[in-house]
Enzyme design. Structure first.
Site, PDB file in Angstrom:
ATOM      1  NE  ARG A  91      61.797 -78.196  15.974  1.00  0.00           N
ATOM      2  CZ  ARG A  91      60.588 -77.666  15.924  1.00  0.00           C
ATOM      3  NH1 ARG A  91      60.093 -77.210  17.091  1.00  0.00           N
ATOM      4  NH2 ARG A  91      59.803 -77.847  14.880  1.00  0.00           N
ATOM      5  CG  ASP A 151      60.304 -72.793  12.074  1.00  0.00           C
ATOM      6  OD1 ASP A 151      59.648 -73.131  12.913  1.00  0.00           O
ATOM      7  OD2 ASP A 151      61.412 -72.728  11.483  1.00  0.00           O
ATOM      8  NE  ARG A 154      56.619 -76.981   9.128  1.00  0.00           N
ATOM      9  CZ  ARG A 154      57.182 -77.604  10.116  1.00  0.00           C
ATOM     10  NH1 ARG A 154      57.902 -77.100  11.041  1.00  0.00           N
ATOM     11  NH2 ARG A 154      57.671 -78.883   9.640  1.00  0.00           N
ATOM     12  CG  HIS A 178      63.473 -74.913  14.221  1.00  0.00           C
ATOM     13  ND1 HIS A 178      62.373 -74.868  13.373  1.00  0.00           N
ATOM     14  CD2 HIS A 178      63.955 -76.269  13.989  1.00  0.00           C
ATOM     15  CE1 HIS A 178      62.007 -75.987  12.891  1.00  0.00           C
ATOM     16  NE2 HIS A 178      62.822 -76.981  13.587  1.00  0.00           N
TER      17      HIS A 178
HETATM   18  P1  NAD Z   1      67.037 -90.067  10.891  1.00  0.00           P
HETATM   19  O1  NAD Z   1      66.968 -90.866  12.050  1.00  0.00           O
HETATM   20  O2  NAD Z   1      66.293 -90.334   9.766  1.00  0.00           O
HETATM   21  O3  NAD Z   1      68.259 -89.613  10.561  1.00  0.00           O
HETATM   22  C1  NAD Z   1      69.545 -89.568  10.909  1.00  0.00           C
HETATM   23  C2  NAD Z   1      70.820 -89.845  10.447  1.00  0.00           C
HETATM   24  O4  NAD Z   1      72.020 -89.725  11.180  1.00  0.00           O
HETATM   25  C3  NAD Z   1      70.667 -91.654  10.559  1.00  0.00           C
HETATM   26  O5  NAD Z   1      70.926 -91.958   9.024  1.00  0.00           O
HETATM   27  C4  NAD Z   1      72.009 -92.082  11.367  1.00  0.00           C
HETATM   28  O6  NAD Z   1      72.768 -93.235  11.050  1.00  0.00           O
HETATM   29  C5  NAD Z   1      73.025 -90.801  11.154  1.00  0.00           C
HETATM   30  N1  NAD Z   1      73.908 -90.464  12.090  1.00  0.00           N
HETATM   31  C6  NAD Z   1      73.481 -90.672  13.369  1.00  0.00           C
HETATM   32  N2  NAD Z   1      74.830 -90.434  14.344  1.00  0.00           N
HETATM   33  C7  NAD Z   1      75.640 -90.104  13.281  1.00  0.00           C
HETATM   34  C8  NAD Z   1      76.969 -89.884  13.561  1.00  0.00           C
HETATM   35  N3  NAD Z   1      77.486 -89.819  14.468  1.00  0.00           N
HETATM   36  N4  NAD Z   1      77.714 -89.486  12.075  1.00  0.00           N
HETATM   37  C9  NAD Z   1      77.003 -89.624  11.053  1.00  0.00           C
HETATM   38  N5  NAD Z   1      75.636 -90.006  10.855  1.00  0.00           N
HETATM   39  C10 NAD Z   1      75.017 -90.184  12.144  1.00  0.00           C
HETATM   40  O7  NAD Z   1      66.544 -88.410  11.283  1.00  0.00           O
HETATM   41  P2  NAD Z   1      65.802 -87.368  10.285  1.00  0.00           P
HETATM   42  O8  NAD Z   1      64.355 -87.400  10.502  1.00  0.00           O
HETATM   43  O9  NAD Z   1      66.609 -87.394   9.032  1.00  0.00           O
HETATM   44  O10 NAD Z   1      66.420 -86.025  11.199  1.00  0.00           O
HETATM   45  C11 NAD Z   1      67.763 -85.721  11.040  1.00  0.00           C
HETATM   46  C12 NAD Z   1      67.776 -84.214  12.064  1.00  0.00           C
HETATM   47  O11 NAD Z   1      67.039 -83.299  11.552  1.00  0.00           O
HETATM   48  C13 NAD Z   1      66.942 -84.549  13.445  1.00  0.00           C
HETATM   49  O12 NAD Z   1      67.575 -83.764  14.623  1.00  0.00           O
HETATM   50  C14 NAD Z   1      65.687 -83.792  13.200  1.00  0.00           C
HETATM   51  O13 NAD Z   1      65.349 -83.093  14.400  1.00  0.00           O
HETATM   52  C15 NAD Z   1      66.278 -82.707  12.400  1.00  0.00           C
HETATM   53  N6  NAD Z   1      65.116 -81.804  11.633  1.00  0.00           N
HETATM   54  C16 NAD Z   1      65.262 -80.479  11.336  1.00  0.00           C
HETATM   55  C17 NAD Z   1      64.325 -79.874  10.808  1.00  0.00           C
HETATM   56  C18 NAD Z   1      64.708 -78.098  10.727  1.00  0.00           C
HETATM   57  O14 NAD Z   1      63.933 -77.371  10.374  1.00  0.00           O
HETATM   58  N7  NAD Z   1      65.926 -77.795  11.034  1.00  0.00           N
HETATM   59  C19 NAD Z   1      63.211 -80.380  10.365  1.00  0.00           C
HETATM   60  C20 NAD Z   1      63.061 -81.709  10.459  1.00  0.00           C
HETATM   61  C21 NAD Z   1      64.207 -82.370  11.040  1.00  0.00           C
END
Ligand code: NAD
Length: 316
Positions: A91, A151, A154, A178
């Site tokens: 991450r 987490d 989980r 995280h």
């Molecule tokens: P994804 O690639 O499917 O979606 C990301 C979206 O962000 C895309 O639709 C993209 O077009 C958009 N985007 C990119 N730049 C942008 C901007 N400047 N303005 C507006 N939109 C923009 O990714 P995902 O699988 O949905 O994951 C998103 C984030 O969530 C990642 O950083 C991932 O690591 C994180 N995540 C966090 C957790 C958690 O527990 N916090 C769990 C899973 C994923």
């Protein structure tokens, strides 16, 4: 914002996480208005249309692909935009690119005169929560990171499986980053009021089994990403849980990323801790009495985050 009033959530980033959250919000009938915003406008538009076609089967709400100006009336803005982990990436590898993206997104949201609560989900979530707090200028209570909410879920799920007990009756917390340096608080994990450590005292393999259970919890995202490329359902439900705690003024205890100012002997960083969540955001961070080893691990996790945070501190 509350009973009888219009409640609006804006989701920035309509990828896997943002849209799973939107779908879960709709199914649980949490808000009246849902705005979807993405740099890829067609994606946001397509998702809004698709979700709208589910409305005759369930919730009464308004969903549209919007603009940053729509954040002005939002009670909560959830940020799930940005890059996600590629197989093998940690991450923390995402810091540079997502900090640049956040600078832009947060300033666009604040330019709308947004006056609600931020929930940040994008990774590395602790560092980007700090960035959101810093870039927005909002009080710390109103910037919440999803932290170790997933987490912890989980962990509770896995303990429930191990002891064959409903995970909703399992109490325990994962604290810290995280990410790779997070830690389980075994000294406070319990099932039906019985400490987990006392439940394994007659099992010579018990401690090793619990250590391996925690390793699987910590590494769960890697295992899922290897298999299906991303994780999103669990975090989406965690984000909905957090949204409900805010909109319904629940005073619920959830493990979120919060700015610490002296709690746990830590200062000036966002990190996963249990906190009371209500309509004002983070009402209070709960300081658990950690044993010496747990405290040492939390300090190590905090140091890892602080060392990694430099790119955010360098931005104005
Ligand atoms: P994804 O690639 O499917 O979606 C990301 C979206 O962000 C895309 O639709 C993209 O077009 C958009 N985007 C990119 N730049 C942008 C901007 N400047 N303005 C507006 N939109 C923009 O990714 P995902 O699988 O949905 O994951 C998103 C984030 O969530 C990642 O950083 C991932 O690591 C994180 N995540 C966090 C957790 C958690 O527990 N916090 C769990 C899973 C994923």
């Amino acid at each position: 914002m509350f009973e009888g009033k219009t409640s609006r959530v804006a989701v920035i980033g309509t990828g896997f996480v943002g849209t799973s959250y939107a779908f879960s919000l709709l199914n649980q009938e949490v808000v009246n208005e849902l705005v979807l915003i993405d740099i890829n406008k067609d994606k946001a538009e397509g998702e809004a249309r698709d979700l709208n076609h589910g409305l005759p089967f369930g919730a009464q709400m308004k969903i549209w692909a919007g603009k940053y100006e729509d954040c002005r009336e939002a009670d909560i803005v959830v940020i799930a935009a940005g890059a996600n982990q590629a197989p093998g990436e940690t991450r923390l590898d995402l810091i540079d690119k997502n900090t640049v993206i956040f600078k832009k997104i947060v300033s666009n949201i604040m330019a709308s005169q947004f006056h609600g609560i931020f929930i940040v989900a994008t990774n590395p979530v602790d560092i980007l929560s700090y960035a959101t707090w810093k870039f927005s200028g909002l009080p710390k209570e109103r910037v919440i990171g999803s932290g170790t909410i997933l987490d912890t879920a989980r962990f509770r799920y896995s303990l429930g499986e191990y002891f064959q007990v409903d995970s909703r009756n399992v109490h325990g917390y994962i604290l810290g980053e995280h990410g790779d340096t997070e830690l389980p608080v075994w000294s406070h994990a319990s099932i039906g009021s019985r400490p987990v450590l006392s439940l394994i005292k007659d099992n010579p393999n018990g401690k090793a089994e619990l250590d391996s259970l925690f390793a699987d919890v910590r590494d769960a995202a890697y295992h899922i990403i290897e298999r299906k490329g991303a994780t999103y359902y669990g975090i989406a439900m965690g984000l909905v849980r957090l949204t409900k705690a805010i909109l319904r003024n629940e005073n619920s205890i959830l493990t979120v990323s919060s700015l610490l100012e002296g709690e746990y002997g830590l200062d000036n960083l966002y990190i996963g801790v249990p906190a009371i969540i209500n309509k004002n955001g983070i009402k209070k961070v709960i300081e658990l009495e950690l044993d010496d080893r747990e405290m040492e691990k939390l300090k190590h996790s905090a140091k890892t985050l602080k060392d990694a945070m430099q790119p955010v501190l360098l931005h104005d």
